[in-house]
Design an enzyme around this catalytic site. Sequence first.
Site, PDB file in Angstrom:
ATOM      1  N   LYS A  87      63.667   4.043 -15.112  1.00  0.00           N
ATOM      2  CA  LYS A  87      64.924   3.782 -15.826  1.00  0.00           C
ATOM      3  C   LYS A  87      66.049   4.701 -15.298  1.00  0.00           C
ATOM      4  O   LYS A  87      65.823   5.504 -14.396  1.00  0.00           O
ATOM      5  CB  LYS A  87      64.696   3.957 -17.338  1.00  0.00           C
ATOM      6  CG  LYS A  87      63.732   2.900 -17.909  1.00  0.00           C
ATOM      7  CD  LYS A  87      64.381   1.551 -18.069  1.00  0.00           C
ATOM      8  CE  LYS A  87      63.466   0.363 -18.275  1.00  0.00           C
ATOM      9  NZ  LYS A  87      62.453   0.391 -19.298  1.00  0.00           N
TER      10      LYS A  87
HETATM   11  C1  LIG Z   1      61.539  -0.295 -20.287  1.00  0.00           C
HETATM   12  C2  LIG Z   1      61.893  -1.173 -21.424  1.00  0.00           C
HETATM   13  C3  LIG Z   1      61.398  -0.970 -22.729  1.00  0.00           C
HETATM   14  C4  LIG Z   1      60.276  -0.030 -23.064  1.00  0.00           C
HETATM   15  O1  LIG Z   1      60.387   1.242 -22.653  1.00  0.00           O
HETATM   16  P1  LIG Z   1      59.068   2.064 -22.230  1.00  0.00           P
HETATM   17  O2  LIG Z   1      59.609   3.453 -22.120  1.00  0.00           O
HETATM   18  O3  LIG Z   1      58.589   1.509 -20.941  1.00  0.00           O
HETATM   19  O4  LIG Z   1      58.080   1.931 -23.331  1.00  0.00           O
HETATM   20  C5  LIG Z   1      61.888  -1.762 -23.752  1.00  0.00           C
HETATM   21  N1  LIG Z   1      62.783  -2.728 -23.518  1.00  0.00           N
HETATM   22  C6  LIG Z   1      63.262  -2.985 -22.282  1.00  0.00           C
HETATM   23  C7  LIG Z   1      64.268  -4.058 -22.118  1.00  0.00           C
HETATM   24  C8  LIG Z   1      62.818  -2.221 -21.205  1.00  0.00           C
HETATM   25  O5  LIG Z   1      63.271  -2.494 -19.973  1.00  0.00           O
END
Ligand SMILES: *Cc1c(COP(=O)(O)O)cnc(C)c1O
Length: 387
Positions: free
Chosen positions: A189
Amino acid sequence: MNSQISERLRLSKSVVGQAEAEAVSRVILEDGYLGMGREVAAFEQELQDFLGCSDRQVICVNSGTAALHLAVQAVTRPGDEVLVQSLTFVASFQAIAAAGALPVACEVDPETVTLDLADARRRLTPKTRAVMPVHYGSNPGDLDAIYEFANQQDLRVIEDAAHAFGCLHGGRKIGSFGDIVCFSFDGIKNITSGEGGAVVTKDPQVARRIRDARLLGVEKDTEKRYAGQRSWDFEVHHQGYRYHMSNVLAAIGRVQLRRFPGEFGPKRVALAGLYRQLLREAPGVCLLAADLREIVPHIQPVRVLAGRRDALREFLGSQGIETGIHYRPNHLLSFFGGGQVPLPVTEKLYGELLSLPLHPEVTEAEVRWICSRIIDFWRAEEKETLS
Ligand SMILES: *Cc1c(COP(=O)(O)O)cnc(C)c1O
């Protein structure tokens, strides 16, 4: 192919290095306490400063999914309904289901792939308790209209801002306003803490519930741990989980947060800007709406026309260019209805969306190469139809 271009171009990747390694080793060698303690408290404070939200609480957890789950649990009862776009990562749906609530799959606006509010409105029932807009491709969409709708209908808003860390909406940082905002710090991210996430809210009762629920529901355990103590004589009123962030993860996150404004943020914006410049006039692909003065893109999706998405994806793969499909719509998954309720706009988009490599280590030369391969693909297609 020229030497500035990697042989295999990855769709996304974690960009961590010496500074993160040193921060982790400081926690291990100097602090020695790996659980949730003062490193997490410091990360929460720094996130609050970055977001400019001293009127809000920032609560760090061990994933973005955990952040969403705790947020849904704090404002719904089992059986309640939550309006959410089908076209999102499965985490959004699983978080709602984990709280015992029902995710109600909605259409998206094809220009932005954010929640189609008119469609969501049609799916309101007396059981609807919350709406979860997903900031797809880091675009918060028409968030003002969503808040207006939620106020009128007396719904809570849980923003899935997993893509939107560091983004603005109308000049204000995502997380510095609104009801409940959830971020993800997973490996790929906009910033990472290894794995991790955070909830930001102004509502003190929701914040209290989430703070306790991340530590097995043990009341006020956070305050004790931040002071280097433990709770032995405690009370529990609600379901809780082991969702707290560890000092090790927070140490990584703190370094990444410092790198974001001067390094990761501008790099992502510059690469996305170049993609947009080179593909705006390109045949066969269509860009999504995005305002790069406001957003820091986590992914670079395009729509591929003429039913050629899979063919283009295969061709790019053969050139060493990895691509992705964000996402398989949740309403098509067996656990969430297996496509019993049709969503035609979403299903059409699912056949068109293709995400191109975007992370801070992609170079401008690589973006030019990727775009030239896309343009070549369409030239070859044209020749074939003419001959
Ligand atoms: C990455 C993501 C999540 C979840 O986050 P994690 O840290 O991987 O649990 C939720 N919603 C979206 C749209 C994402 O891209």
